[in-house]
Design an enzyme around this catalytic site. Structure first.
Site, short mmCIF file in Angstrom:
data_model
loop_
_atom_site.label_atom_id
_atom_site.label_comp_id
_atom_site.label_asym_id
_atom_site.label_seq_id
_atom_site.Cartn_x
_atom_site.Cartn_y
_atom_site.Cartn_z
CG HIS A 9 36.09 39.86 35.37
ND1 HIS A 9 35.26 38.85 35.83
CD2 HIS A 9 35.86 40.93 36.17
CE1 HIS A 9 34.53 39.32 36.84
NE2 HIS A 9 34.89 40.56 37.07
CB CYS A 65 38.90 35.80 41.86
SG CYS A 65 38.80 35.43 43.62
N GLY A 66 39.45 38.65 42.26
CA GLY A 66 39.69 39.95 42.88
C GLY A 66 40.30 39.82 44.26
N GLY A 68 40.67 36.56 45.89
CA GLY A 68 41.15 35.20 46.16
C GLY A 68 40.20 34.41 47.04
CB ILE A 69 37.49 35.43 49.29
CG1 ILE A 69 38.51 36.14 50.17
CG2 ILE A 69 36.40 34.78 50.15
CD1 ILE A 69 37.95 37.36 50.91
CG MET A 71 39.20 32.14 42.41
SD MET A 71 38.41 31.25 41.04
CE MET A 71 38.90 32.29 39.65
CG HIS A 98 51.76 23.37 59.67
ND1 HIS A 98 51.47 23.85 60.93
CD2 HIS A 98 53.12 23.15 59.66
CE1 HIS A 98 52.58 23.92 61.65
NE2 HIS A 98 53.60 23.52 60.90
O1 LIG Z 1 35.68 36.39 45.46
C1 LIG Z 1 35.32 36.86 44.38
C2 LIG Z 1 36.22 37.66 43.54
O2 LIG Z 1 36.89 38.67 44.26
C3 LIG Z 1 35.65 38.21 42.23
O3 LIG Z 1 36.77 38.54 41.46
C4 LIG Z 1 34.77 39.42 42.38
O4 LIG Z 1 33.68 39.17 43.25
C5 LIG Z 1 34.24 39.87 41.00
O5 LIG Z 1 33.53 41.07 41.15
P1 LIG Z 1 33.12 41.95 39.91
O6 LIG Z 1 32.09 41.18 39.14
O7 LIG Z 1 32.57 43.20 40.52
O8 LIG Z 1 34.33 42.21 39.06
#
Ligand SMILES: O=C[C@H](O)[C@H](O)[C@H](O)COP(=O)(O)O
Length: 153
Positions: A9, A65-66, A68-69, A71, A98
């Site tokens: 989202h 995602c928020g 990128g970690i 994912m 690389h």
């Molecule tokens: O690594 C995970 C991402 O950053 C997610 O987008 C994040 O954890 C989602 O958090 P929330 O449910 O508070 O929007």
């Protein structure tokens, strides 16, 4: 190239903007969602894109995602996927030169749109250097195989 793209989202609007860029550049886009702004779980999206890359249904994957970690954590569980969270031009370039990264993970919350567009273009056009780096990628593949032999499920 055939490129699968997905976001949770937090990454919906960044994903739409990357899709526009990919189409302008002439790539074939496989959009796996999320298709509205309601909360979704990034592991579901990352698994879909990564398995598609591993199965060679597409050439590359992009995940947003928020941070990128999350994912990247999920994507790297899929054998054959080399995912990296990149933050700037240089990490995008080096991930290709690389590491032959085939899934690019991006933060929707921390990166601007122009930077993201530039990083995506760099990542799509930078070739893997091969040579000593190919030997190291081969070691990653062998490691994956050894792990899989212990748990083939
Ligand atoms: O690594 C995970 C991402 O950053 C997610 O987008 C994040 O954890 C989602 O958090 P929330 O449910 O508070 O929007």
């Amino acid at each position: 190239m055939r490129i699968a793209i997905g976001s949770d989202h937090r990454g919906v609007s960044v994903r739409h903007s990357i899709i526009e860029l990919l189409k302008r550049l002439g790539h074939e886009v496989h959009d796996v969602g999320a298709f509205d702004c309601g909360s979704v779980d990034y592991p579901d999206i990352a698994a879909t894109v990564s398995q598609s890359v591993a199965a060679s249904e597409v050439d590359r994957g992009i995940l947003i995602c928020g941070s990128g970690i999350g994912m990247a954590i999920v994507a790297n569980k899929v054998p054959g996927v080399r995912a990296a969270t990149c933050h700037d031009d240089l990490t995008a370039e080096m991930s290709r030169r690389h590491n032959n990264v085939n899934v690019l993970c991006l933060s929707a919350d921390m990166l601007g749109e122009r930077l993201i567009d530039r990083m995506v273009e760099i990542w799509l056009t930078t070739e893997f250097e091969g040579g000593r780096h190919a030997r190291r990628i081969e070691k990653i593949s062998e490691f994956e195989k050894r792990l899989h032999e212990h748990d083939p499920s």
